[in-house]
Design an enzyme around this catalytic site. Structure first.
Site, PDB file in Angstrom:
ATOM      1  CG  ASN A   1      43.680  44.161  40.360  1.00 56.60           C
ATOM      2  OD1 ASN A   1      44.550  43.555  40.959  1.00 56.60           O
ATOM      3  ND2 ASN A   1      42.871  44.852  40.595  1.00 56.60           N
ATOM      4  CB  VAL A   2      48.533  46.336  36.767  1.00 53.44           C
ATOM      5  CG1 VAL A   2      49.398  47.821  36.823  1.00 53.44           C
ATOM      6  CG2 VAL A   2      49.290  45.479  37.079  1.00 53.44           C
TER       7      VAL A   2
ATOM      8  CB  CYS B   1      41.397  42.127  34.349  1.00 55.64           C
ATOM      9  SG  CYS B   1      40.061  42.827  34.494  1.00 55.64           S
TER      10      CYS B   1
ATOM     11  CD  GLU C   1      40.598  37.691  35.297  1.00 62.72           C
ATOM     12  OE1 GLU C   1      41.043  38.972  35.748  1.00 62.72           O
ATOM     13  OE2 GLU C   1      39.375  37.583  35.340  1.00 62.72           O
TER      14      GLU C   1
ATOM     15  CB  CYS D   1      35.288  41.525  33.834  1.00 62.25           C
ATOM     16  SG  CYS D   1      36.914  41.652  32.917  1.00 62.25           S
TER      17      CYS D   1
HETATM   18  N1  THU Z   1      39.332  42.893  37.969  1.00 66.02           N
HETATM   19  C1  THU Z   1      40.181  41.832  37.618  1.00 66.02           C
HETATM   20  O1  THU Z   1      41.455  41.713  37.855  1.00 66.02           O
HETATM   21  N2  THU Z   1      39.663  40.604  36.945  1.00 66.02           N
HETATM   22  C2  THU Z   1      38.125  40.519  36.681  1.00 66.02           C
HETATM   23  O2  THU Z   1      37.882  39.621  35.856  1.00 66.02           O
HETATM   24  C3  THU Z   1      37.226  41.434  37.284  1.00 66.02           C
HETATM   25  C4  THU Z   1      37.951  42.874  37.547  1.00 66.02           C
HETATM   26  C5  THU Z   1      39.849  44.229  38.540  1.00 66.02           C
HETATM   27  C6  THU Z   1      40.003  45.039  37.720  1.00 66.02           C
HETATM   28  C7  THU Z   1      40.002  46.301  38.443  1.00 66.02           C
HETATM   29  O3  THU Z   1      41.340  46.680  38.942  1.00 66.02           O
HETATM   30  C8  THU Z   1      39.198  45.923  39.822  1.00 66.02           C
HETATM   31  O4  THU Z   1      39.144  44.595  39.541  1.00 66.02           O
HETATM   32  C9  THU Z   1      37.821  46.446  40.024  1.00 66.02           C
HETATM   33  O5  THU Z   1      36.946  46.350  38.931  1.00 66.02           O
END
Ligand code: THU
Length: 144
Positions: free
Chosen positions: A53-54, A64, A66, A97
């Site tokens: 995630n960035v 995210c 993904e 998510c």
């Molecule tokens: N996040 C993800 O990378 N993937 C998901 O499916 C759920 C949430 C990350 C986004 C954000 O940087 C952190 O989790 C908190 O929401």
């Protein structure tokens, strides 16, 4: 003939996928939430792809793990996703998510297997995103 390929599906090494996802989580950029996330997947061509995630100071622009995984998939040639592991910084699977369920559906469909951890069987994406809207819907629902 030895090692005859009886199936076109590559074998899934969940331990390896989880290790790759955990490593990816250590390279996340999450200074706002402090929730680091790493994702890895096995693709139908046998390649593995990864993502982290960035986040962004404009919170809504966060990518995210993904999203970055799908970018890696396309960059490597765009094979189908077969199995995916998504973990947080504690090393344990995190629920994808809603937006990312849709992203994963585009490239893996309902049969994509999603890691649920050591103590549970992997889930099919169709269980996480029932009745999904997908590319086929565009083809059959156009008015003109
Ligand atoms: N996040 C993800 O990378 N993937 C998901 O499916 C759920 C949430 C990350 C986004 C954000 O940087 C952190 O989790 C908190 O929401």
């Amino acid at each position: 003939m030895y090692n005859e390929d009886v199936s076109s599906a590559p074998e899934i090494d969940w331990a390896e996928l989880r290790a790759l996802a955990r490593a990816a989580a250590t390279r996340s950029y999450a200074p706002y939430s402090n929730v680091t996330v790493g994702a890895s997947a096995l693709a139908s061509d046998g390649n593995t792809v990864v993502g982290s995630n960035v986040e962004n100071a404009s919170y809504g622009l966060t990518l995210c793990a993904e999203c970055s995984l799908v970018s890696d998939l396309i960059r490597q040639g765009g094979a189908r996703l077969v199995a995916v592991s998504i973990v947080a910084g504690d090393g344990k699977p995190i629920a994808p998510c809603g937006r990312c369920r849709q992203l994963l559906f585009e490239h893996g469909g309902g049969d994509l297997l999603v890691d649920a951890g050591d103590d549970a069987a992997p889930l099919k994406l169709s269980e996480l995103l029932p009745g999904a809207f997908g590319p086929e819907d565009l083809g059959i629902r156009r008015n003109r």
